[in-house]
Design a protein around this motif. Structure first.
Motif, PDB file in Angstrom:
ATOM      1  N   UNK A  73       0.983  -1.302   0.197  1.00 20.93           N
ATOM      2  CA  UNK A  73      -0.299   0.116   0.181  1.00 20.93           C
ATOM      3  C   UNK A  73       0.605   1.281  -0.251  1.00 20.93           C
ATOM      4  N   UNK A  74       2.054   1.218   1.165  1.00 23.34           N
ATOM      5  CA  UNK A  74       2.528   1.997   0.577  1.00 23.34           C
ATOM      6  C   UNK A  74       3.175   2.215  -0.772  1.00 23.34           C
ATOM      7  N   UNK A  75       4.054   1.297  -1.098  1.00 23.81           N
ATOM      8  CA  UNK A  75       4.944   1.455  -2.464  1.00 23.81           C
ATOM      9  C   UNK A  75       4.008   1.757  -3.592  1.00 23.81           C
ATOM     10  N   UNK A  76       2.276   1.295  -3.393  1.00 25.89           N
ATOM     11  CA  UNK A  76       1.753   1.550  -4.686  1.00 25.89           C
ATOM     12  C   UNK A  76       1.194   3.413  -4.228  1.00 25.89           C
ATOM     13  N   UNK A  77       0.849   3.735  -3.418  1.00 19.33           N
ATOM     14  CA  UNK A  77       0.461   5.240  -3.055  1.00 19.33           C
ATOM     15  C   UNK A  77       1.991   6.379  -3.567  1.00 19.33           C
ATOM     16  N   UNK A  78       2.994   6.196  -2.948  1.00 18.47           N
ATOM     17  CA  UNK A  78       4.465   6.777  -3.130  1.00 18.47           C
ATOM     18  C   UNK A  78       4.261   6.581  -5.040  1.00 18.47           C
ATOM     19  N   UNK A  79       4.256   5.756  -5.901  1.00 23.56           N
ATOM     20  CA  UNK A  79       4.000   5.624  -6.710  1.00 23.56           C
ATOM     21  C   UNK A  79       3.212   5.758  -7.889  1.00 23.56           C
ATOM     22  N   UNK A  80       1.976   6.106  -6.962  1.00 23.54           N
ATOM     23  CA  UNK A  80       0.568   6.934  -7.870  1.00 23.54           C
ATOM     24  C   UNK A  80       1.518   8.350  -8.173  1.00 23.54           C
TER      25      UNK A  80
END
Length: 514
Positions: A171-178
């Protein structure tokens, strides 16, 4: 404002940003485990709209948002930039933005006047999901009114792409990458004379129904209308509800090649936090400015007047990279004043619904200088208003500033010869007090947006920019002179010239328009 009572978002923040050991406790094997998904999301049996193979080698203002402008924006926004051939199939594809282990969990959808599409970067085509013009529905979902956008981009998090290795931490990685992707779309659009509006706040259900998404497995994370110069937007006077907007949308179930794990069962904490962030109406939307940390430790350094060479953004995006597998600096002379000037304007010019109109990106830039010409080694906070570097007062520990950061970073990168380290500091209390559990998304996405700008600024001077999450937050606070828990290092970015690292990388160059 949202009630600041502790919720699942705050607890997830504690685990994923304050307790690295706990966050990595459920991590799986690196690659090749049975849950590994396909490299790209694949739709079957849907009409495909090819994009022109010819795009300009230099990004300049366009007079209309036609097929050529659309192809250019998508190619430089999220297209494949190079391919790697000696990684045993693990990290073969690189795009115009960074991604943890090149997993690219964020998907890009494009809503145009004639339909709703998914961007298939592997083939550089748009896959039609739904006919019709649904742009106004999406602006209503964001609680805005005014000019009809030329297009609306929706960025989603296909969690299984990262969760097969990282489980709940995905969840952290995907929100960062968004945020990284939003930052790049914004940069490319601006260079084309267009304006992108970043919306973290929207009612989720109608967006998911419009795109045919499962909100547990692949929720929408950001909505970005794209407008021509002169178009006007404003806060809508009517409260919109998710139920009412969704009721007018026929559900679709496009045929997708299923791959990877089922997130709702494999990642219970991620699922809980994601569900807690959903919005059912636009009445609760809010904006606020964060609290700036007080770390003053001496007379600020004024930004010298300097002519910063203008760089072709297309070239900088092609050059941007994260360095080799083991980040190993190569000793080099870097013009620190030029880098300083580029960073000084990194927070300006973004239109986001996280902060009041005209406010800068809501994270502070801290610069730890190792070897930059024109700036003494040390730790500084970059002043958004003046461009000055404020020396940071930190406890004397007998080591230089870069070594202090190295000591609180998980071993892996080589710090000898590091030119600089950038930390993006977020106000945790601002995020959760203003947005509730959705604050986790907002602050990570805003940090990602700014991180991409930092990496592009570095690429303009031939530097690699490696985003590192593997650090001890409390140790970084001490190294940066931060005294309050609310101020948290959300991104750590290593800046240095690096060698090839033994990799075979071939650029994927577009065919340039005459």
């Amino acid at each position: 404002m949202i009630d600041r009572a502790d919720g699942v978002g705050r607890e997830f923040w504690r685990v994923t940003l304050e307790d690295l050991a706990e966050a990595m406790g459920t991590r799986q094997s690196e690659y090749g485990n049975p849950d590994e998904p396909l490299k790209f999301k694949i739709y079957r049996g849907r009409p495909r709209r090819p994009l022109t193979a010819k795009v300009p080698g230099k990004l300049t203002a366009v007079e209309a948002f036609d097929d050529s402008a659309l192809a250019t924006l998508l190619r430089y926004g999220y297209g494949i930039s190079r391919q790697e051939f000696d990684t045993n199939g693990t990290w073969p594809y690189h795009r115009m933005v960074a991604s943890a282990r090149c997993l690219f969990g964020v998907q890009l959808y494009v809503c145009l006047a004639d339909g709703v599409y998914h961007y298939d970067a592997a083939h550089d085509v748009l896959v039609l999901l739904r006919d019709g013009d649904h742009r106004r529905l999406l602006t209503r979902a964001t609680g805005t009114a005014g000019s009809l956008p030329e297009a609306v981009f929706v960025l989603s998090g296909l969690f299984s792409k990262a969760a097969y290795i990282y489980r709940d931490y995905a969840y952290r990685l995907c929100t960062q990458e968004a945020g990284l992707l939003a930052g790049n779309i914004d940069l490319v659009a601006r260079s084309m004379g267009l304006r992108a509006h970043v919306h973290h706040q929207f009612v989720d259900e109608p967006v998911h129904r419009l795109l045919g998404l499962d909100g547990d497995e692949e929720p929408a994370l950001l909505v970005m209308p794209l407008l021509l110069a002169g178009a006007v937007t404003r806060r809508a006077s009517v409260v919109e509800t998710a139920a009412a907007l969704a009721a007018g949308i026929d559900p679709i179930e496009p045929d997708v090649v299923r791959s990877g794990l089922r997130v709702a069962s494999a990642c219970p904490t991620l699922t809980e936090v994601n569900r807690a962030s959903l919005r059912v109406d636009t009445a609760a939307f809010a904006t606020a400015e964060p609290v700036v940390p007080d770390v003053s430790g001496g007379e600020p350094l004024a930004l010298p007047g300097t002519d910063v060479p203008e760089v072709n953004l297309a070239d900088a995006l092609r050059a941007r990279d994260s360095g080799p597998g083991i980040f190993r600096p190569v000793a080099s002379q870097i013009d620190g004043i030029e880098l300083w000037a580029r960073l000084a304007r990194a927070r300006a010019g973004v239109t986001s619904d996280a902060v009041p109109a005209g406010a800068p990106v809501p994270l502070e830039i801290f610069l730890t200088v190792g070897d930059l010409t024109g700036i003494p080694a040390g730790v500084y906070r970059l002043d958004q208003d003046t461009g000055a570097l404020h020396p940071v007062a930190r406890a004397a520990d007998g080591v230089d500033a870069v070594t202090a950061i190295e000591r609180v970073t998980i071993p892996g990168p080589v710090f000898q010869g590091m030119n600089a380290v950038v930390h993006l500091i977020g106000d945790r209390d601002w995020a959760f007090d203003t947005f509730g559990d959705r604050g986790y998304r907002v602050i990570n996405q805003e940090a990602g947006l700014l991180a991409h700008r930092v990496c592009v600024a570095a690429a303009a001077q031939g530097l690699s920019g490696r985003v590192v999450n593997a650090y001890h937050a409390e140790g970084v606070r001490a190294a940066l002179g931060l005294t309050e828990q609310r101020h948290t290092p959300v991104f750590q970015i290593l800046l240095a010239r690096t060698g090839p690292g033994g990799r075979v990388i071939v650029p994927v160059e577009p065919e340039e328009v005459d």
